[in-house]
Write an enzyme that holds these catalytic residues in place. Structure first.
Site, PDB file in Angstrom:
ATOM      1  N   CYS A   1      34.047  17.409 -47.028  1.00 12.17           N
ATOM      2  CA  CYS A   1      34.692  16.563 -48.040  1.00 12.17           C
ATOM      3  C   CYS A   1      33.946  16.675 -49.374  1.00 12.17           C
ATOM      4  O   CYS A   1      32.856  16.124 -49.530  1.00 12.17           O
ATOM      5  CB  CYS A   1      34.699  15.114 -47.556  1.00 12.17           C
ATOM      6  SG  CYS A   1      35.300  13.950 -48.785  1.00 12.17           S
TER       7      CYS A   1
ATOM      8  N   CYS B   1      33.491  13.361 -51.286  1.00  9.20           N
ATOM      9  CA  CYS B   1      32.432  12.501 -50.742  1.00  9.20           C
ATOM     10  C   CYS B   1      31.038  13.024 -51.109  1.00  9.20           C
ATOM     11  O   CYS B   1      30.124  12.241 -51.358  1.00  9.20           O
ATOM     12  CB  CYS B   1      32.515  12.426 -49.211  1.00  9.20           C
ATOM     13  SG  CYS B   1      34.174  12.296 -48.552  1.00  9.20           S
ATOM     14  N   ASP B   2      30.849  14.337 -51.099  1.00 14.99           N
ATOM     15  CA  ASP B   2      29.486  14.880 -51.117  1.00 14.99           C
ATOM     16  C   ASP B   2      29.111  15.750 -52.323  1.00 14.99           C
ATOM     17  O   ASP B   2      27.951  16.145 -52.445  1.00 14.99           O
ATOM     18  CB  ASP B   2      29.257  15.709 -49.836  1.00 14.99           C
ATOM     19  CG  ASP B   2      29.371  14.846 -48.585  1.00 14.99           C
ATOM     20  OD1 ASP B   2      29.056  13.646 -48.673  1.00 14.99           O
ATOM     21  OD2 ASP B   2      29.774  15.365 -47.531  1.00 14.99           O
TER      22      ASP B   2
END
Ligand code: NAP
Length: 322
Positions: A134, A137-138
């Protein structure tokens, strides 16, 4: 007897949220059961350019939040719980939760799909330690670092473009010599100076001492193995349907997707499937929403036909609707 819902919607992605909106607007007693975050994969897609009207950045998360607010405003309930199974043998169906159960006249199964693992050595051990599925997200963890993206579909190319906002350099490794992704997305990637592509190549191993340090690449034309140092590995090699809870209760195809028809009906009466989890040709937010709407309308029709005691809105009773 405990409360009986008109519809229990399993999954809070775009299909489930659209189903909730349509069901609640039709005055059905609807609950969306979601064990994780609402919005599904779309909520982790920073650039969602192909949903009409989604022009406010970051499009994915904002659009999903608006869908939640809208469904809630019309009366959809939300329950953060895991669905673990069903009982479809009675007219009133049971949705089994990890804690307790729900009774309902109909079910809309809209759990979507989740990222597939690459299956390379090191992948599981280094997940969360440089291996990610993701970018939204990261990506931030890789500011001014170098990352590798695996895959050639919409997700891989789109997320590679997003990663360039953070990383110094993004290398896409694809097993063929052309992308599967939509041309418009590929064009954008081609014009991005931070993106480099390694064609006809697979990742044989991801290695690192507690954190990703590099990968072993194999050129599938020459079989040559090379070492490639990188700070992060983003895997986008497709998705698989999330059917653990419904497996054995409705018919699935060979790949595990729920088999249904254009009315979103599954092999069990009163059980509908919507969105990425069902067999279909185009898995996008727009088609997931359409599925959710169709499923909710057909759940309403099913209740009208099968439950005599159903409370219809006054106008409908008087035949005032056309
Ligand atoms: P996908 O379209 O199935 O593409 C998967 C990619 O991974 C393909 O390029 C495939 O290579 C490659 N791949 C598969 N297994 C591999 C392996 N073991 N090793 C190396 N490469 C491997 O999956 P996706 O990109 O995740 O998209 C899933 C669905 O969501 C699609 O329907 C897509 O259209 C949709 N989606 C849409 C958007 C959008 O429209 N904005 C964004 C994201 C996702 P080959 O090409 O050689 O098969």
């Amino acid at each position: 007897m405990s409360k009986v819902y008109d519809v229990v919607i399993v999954g809070g992605g775009p299909a489930g949220l659209a189903a909730g909106l349509y069901a609640s607007r039709a005055k059905m007693d609807a609950v969306i059961v979601e064990k994780g975050k609402l919005g599904g994969q779309a909520a982790t897609t920073e650039e969602l350019e192909n949903y009409p009207g989604s022009i406010e950045h970051p499009t994915g998360p904002k659009l999903m939040e608006r869908m939640r607010v809208q469904a809630e405003a019309f009366g959809t309930e939300f329950l953060k719980e895991e669905v673990v199974g069903f009982d479809f043998t009675e007219k009133i169906k049971t949705v089994k939760l990890s804690k307790g159960e729900l009774k309902t006249k109909t079910v809309i199964y809209a759990t979507g799909a989740q990222p597939m693992l690459l299956g390379a050595p090191g992948e599981t051990e280094l997940r969360g330690k440089g291996v990610s599925y993701c970018a939204t997200c990261d990506a931030d963890f890789f500011t001014e670092l170098e990352v590798l993206v695996i895959g050639g579909g919409d997700a891989a190319v789109e997320e590679a473009i997003y990663l360039t906002k953070f990383a110094e350099k993004v290398t896409i490794v694809h097993r063929r010599d052309e992308f599967r992704a939509a041309k418009s997305i590929v064009e954008k990637a081609k014009n991005n100076e931070k993106i480099n592509v390694i064609w006809n190549t697979v990742v044989e191993e991801i290695y690192g001492d507690g954190i990703v340090e590099g990968v072993k690449l194999k050129n599938i034309k020459t079989n040559e193995i090379t070492d490639f140092r990188t700070d992060g590995v983003f895997v986008f090699v497709g998705t698989r349907p999330i059917t653990e809870a419904i497996k054995g209760y409705v018919e699935l195809d060979a790949k595990g997707y729920v088999i249904g028809d254009e009315e979103m009906r599954t092999s069990v009466d009163g059980v509908f499937a919507a969105g990425d989890v069902r067999v279909k040709s185009l898995r996008q937010v727009i088609t997931a929403c359409a599925d959710g709407a169709v499923a909710a309308v057909n759940a309403e029709k099913y209740i009208e036909k099968n439950f005599e005691d159903v409370e219809l809105p006054d106008a409908k009773k008087e035949g005032g609707w056309v």
